[in-house]
Design a protein around this motif. Sequence first.
Motif, PDB file in Angstrom:
ATOM      1  N   LYS A  68       2.416   2.379   2.598  1.00 29.43           N
ATOM      2  CA  LYS A  68       2.494   2.945   3.929  1.00 29.43           C
ATOM      3  C   LYS A  68       3.825   2.575   4.571  1.00 29.43           C
ATOM      4  N   LYS A  69       4.324   3.468   5.384  1.00 28.30           N
ATOM      5  CA  LYS A  69       5.587   3.236   6.082  1.00 28.30           C
ATOM      6  C   LYS A  69       5.347   3.373   7.578  1.00 28.30           C
ATOM      7  N   LYS A  85       3.922   9.683   8.226  1.00 33.25           N
ATOM      8  CA  LYS A  85       3.047  10.367   7.275  1.00 33.25           C
ATOM      9  C   LYS A  85       3.903  10.915   6.153  1.00 33.25           C
ATOM     10  N   GLU A 136       3.555   5.488  13.035  1.00 27.78           N
ATOM     11  CA  GLU A 136       3.217   5.560  11.619  1.00 27.78           C
ATOM     12  C   GLU A 136       3.837   6.822  11.025  1.00 27.78           C
ATOM     13  N   THR A 175       8.336  -0.795   5.426  1.00 29.75           N
ATOM     14  CA  THR A 175       7.006  -0.815   4.829  1.00 29.75           C
ATOM     15  C   THR A 175       6.039  -1.521   5.766  1.00 29.75           C
ATOM     16  N   ASP A 176       4.820  -1.082   5.751  1.00 29.47           N
ATOM     17  CA  ASP A 176       3.792  -1.625   6.645  1.00 29.47           C
ATOM     18  C   ASP A 176       3.160  -2.851   6.001  1.00 29.47           C
ATOM     19  N   SER A 201       0.823  -1.210   0.000  1.00 26.67           N
ATOM     20  CA  SER A 201       0.000   0.000   0.000  1.00 26.67           C
ATOM     21  C   SER A 201       0.853   1.254   0.000  1.00 26.67           C
TER      22      SER A 201
END
Length: 74
Positions: A15-16, A73, A71, A51-52, A13
């Motif tokens: 997201k980090k 942003k 998290e 990475t998430d 996705s």
Amino acid sequence: MEKTKKVATQEASGKKIQVKLVKSVIGTPQWMRTIVRTLGLRKLNDSSVVTDTGAIRGMVRRVPHLVELTEVKE
């Protein structure tokens, strides 16, 4: 009739998350040290942006008393 296997796919996705080592690994079992090392952490207060994914979240769940999760942003 052929049976089909369901293959679990992880979609990136984008997201980090930032993982920070807040407690020392001295005195912990070797498997915990391996998890911390795999997350990219070496020293106390060291942080790593990864990475998430489900695998990373699973590793963090195994050592929640040693790491802090934030998290990122973008």
